[in-house]
Design a protein around this motif. Structure first.
Motif, short mmCIF file in Angstrom:
data_model
loop_
_atom_site.label_atom_id
_atom_site.label_comp_id
_atom_site.label_asym_id
_atom_site.label_seq_id
_atom_site.Cartn_x
_atom_site.Cartn_y
_atom_site.Cartn_z
N GLN A 104 -23.55 22.90 59.95
CA GLN A 104 -23.63 24.29 59.51
C GLN A 104 -22.70 24.53 58.33
O GLN A 104 -23.06 25.21 57.37
N GLN A 105 -21.50 23.96 58.39
CA GLN A 105 -20.54 24.10 57.29
C GLN A 105 -21.09 23.47 56.02
O GLN A 105 -20.97 24.04 54.93
N ALA A 106 -21.67 22.29 56.17
CA ALA A 106 -22.25 21.61 55.00
C ALA A 106 -23.39 22.44 54.41
O ALA A 106 -23.52 22.56 53.18
N GLN A 107 -24.22 23.02 55.29
CA GLN A 107 -25.32 23.87 54.83
C GLN A 107 -24.78 25.09 54.09
O GLN A 107 -25.29 25.46 53.03
N ASP A 108 -23.76 25.70 54.65
CA ASP A 108 -23.16 26.87 53.99
C ASP A 108 -22.57 26.51 52.62
O ASP A 108 -22.74 27.24 51.65
N ASN A 109 -21.89 25.37 52.57
CA ASN A 109 -21.32 24.92 51.29
C ASN A 109 -22.42 24.67 50.25
O ASN A 109 -22.28 25.02 49.08
N PHE A 110 -23.52 24.07 50.69
CA PHE A 110 -24.63 23.80 49.77
C PHE A 110 -25.23 25.11 49.25
O PHE A 110 -25.47 25.26 48.04
N ALA A 113 -22.78 26.77 46.79
CA ALA A 113 -22.73 26.08 45.49
C ALA A 113 -24.02 26.30 44.71
O ALA A 113 -24.00 26.52 43.49
N SER A 114 -25.16 26.27 45.40
CA SER A 114 -26.45 26.50 44.72
C SER A 114 -26.53 27.91 44.16
O SER A 114 -27.00 28.12 43.03
N LYS A 115 -26.08 28.87 44.95
CA LYS A 115 -26.12 30.26 44.51
C LYS A 115 -25.23 30.47 43.27
O LYS A 115 -25.64 31.11 42.30
N LYS A 116 -24.02 29.89 43.30
CA LYS A 116 -23.10 30.01 42.15
C LYS A 116 -23.73 29.38 40.91
O LYS A 116 -23.63 29.93 39.80
N MET A 117 -24.35 28.20 41.11
CA MET A 117 -24.96 27.50 39.97
C MET A 117 -26.08 28.36 39.38
O MET A 117 -26.18 28.53 38.16
N GLU A 118 -26.94 28.94 40.24
CA GLU A 118 -28.05 29.77 39.75
C GLU A 118 -27.54 31.02 39.02
O GLU A 118 -28.07 31.38 37.96
N GLU A 119 -26.53 31.66 39.63
CA GLU A 119 -25.98 32.86 38.99
C GLU A 119 -25.38 32.54 37.63
O GLU A 119 -25.57 33.29 36.65
N THR A 120 -24.65 31.43 37.57
CA THR A 120 -24.02 31.03 36.31
C THR A 120 -25.10 30.69 35.28
O THR A 120 -24.98 31.06 34.10
N GLN A 121 -26.15 30.00 35.72
CA GLN A 121 -27.26 29.62 34.81
C GLN A 121 -27.95 30.88 34.27
O GLN A 121 -28.22 30.97 33.06
N GLU A 122 -28.18 31.86 35.15
CA GLU A 122 -28.83 33.11 34.72
C GLU A 122 -27.96 33.86 33.71
O GLU A 122 -28.46 34.37 32.70
N LYS A 123 -26.67 33.92 33.99
CA LYS A 123 -25.76 34.62 33.09
C LYS A 123 -25.70 33.91 31.73
O LYS A 123 -25.71 34.55 30.66
N TYR A 124 -25.68 32.58 31.77
CA TYR A 124 -25.66 31.79 30.54
C TYR A 124 -26.93 32.06 29.72
O TYR A 124 -26.87 32.30 28.50
N ARG A 156 -25.07 18.69 49.20
CA ARG A 156 -26.34 18.16 49.69
C ARG A 156 -26.14 16.79 50.33
O ARG A 156 -26.70 16.49 51.39
N LYS A 157 -25.32 15.97 49.71
CA LYS A 157 -25.02 14.63 50.28
C LYS A 157 -24.29 14.76 51.60
O LYS A 157 -24.56 14.00 52.54
N SER A 158 -23.34 15.67 51.68
CA SER A 158 -22.60 15.84 52.94
C SER A 158 -23.51 16.39 54.05
O SER A 158 -23.28 16.12 55.22
N MET A 159 -24.55 17.15 53.67
CA MET A 159 -25.51 17.62 54.67
C MET A 159 -26.27 16.45 55.27
O MET A 159 -26.54 16.42 56.47
N GLY A 160 -26.58 15.48 54.47
CA GLY A 160 -27.31 14.30 54.93
C GLY A 160 -26.47 13.43 55.85
O GLY A 160 -26.96 12.80 56.77
N LYS A 161 -25.15 13.39 55.63
CA LYS A 161 -24.25 12.56 56.42
C LYS A 161 -23.93 13.20 57.77
O LYS A 161 -23.70 12.52 58.75
#
Length: 162
Positions: A104-110, A113-124, A156-161
């Motif tokens: 669950q922690q790995a899913q939350d982290n993913f 991070a995905s949301k931050k990346m998308e927001e930053t990409q949109e702002k850029y 994503r890698k930590s979710m797989g592990k």
């Protein structure tokens, strides 16, 4: 529970050592080959049939006591096994809960991070469209997006592990 078991075994041991037999409503005590009543040897005064019956009752009592002790021992073994199985199941449950929490922690982290990346990409993209980015600022935004992308890949890698 253990106190009751110990007390029961103690009583059984006490009774088996006392060798007291009740025959036809009268209490007799066996000591070796002698039969006592109220502390007095009555072996000679009893008929052979009564002596035989008293000894037979004593042997039956001894067998019953041994069987009871054997059953008690089997019960204790089963109880210990059940306690051990319960501890093992509890340990497995805790391990599963820990694994689930890590996933669950790995899913939350993913997701974070995905949301931050998308927001930053949109702002850029928005700033780039409006022409408000200098070449230096554009380089910073691209680096920021790359960092968030790396974070998402790690999550994503930590979710797989997990």
């Amino acid at each position: 529970m253990k106190i009751w078991i110990t007390l029961l075994l103690f009583c059984i041991g006490y009774l088996s050592n006392a060798q007291i037999i009740v025959h036809e409503g009268v209490s007799y005590e066996l000591k070796g080959k002698s039969i006592f009543k109220d502390g007095k040897d009555v072996t000679q005064t009893l008929s052979a049939e009564n002596q035989k019956a008293i000894r037979s009752n004593f042997e039956k009592s001894q067998k019953a006591t041994k069987k009871l002790a054997k059953d008690q021992e089997a019960f204790e073994k089963k109880l210990k096994k059940n306690e051990k199985d319960l501890k093992k199941a509890d340990k497995e449950r805790k391990k599963s809960e820990k694994t689930l929490k890590q996933k669950q922690q790995a899913q939350d982290n993913f997701e974070k991070a995905s949301k931050k990346m998308e927001e930053t990409q949109e702002k850029y993209d928005k700033l780039k469209r409006k022409g408000k980015l200098s070449p230096k600022d554009e380089e910073k935004w691209i680096k920021k997006i790359e960092n968030y992308k790396n974070d998402a890949d790690k999550a994503r890698k930590s979710m797989g592990k997990s």
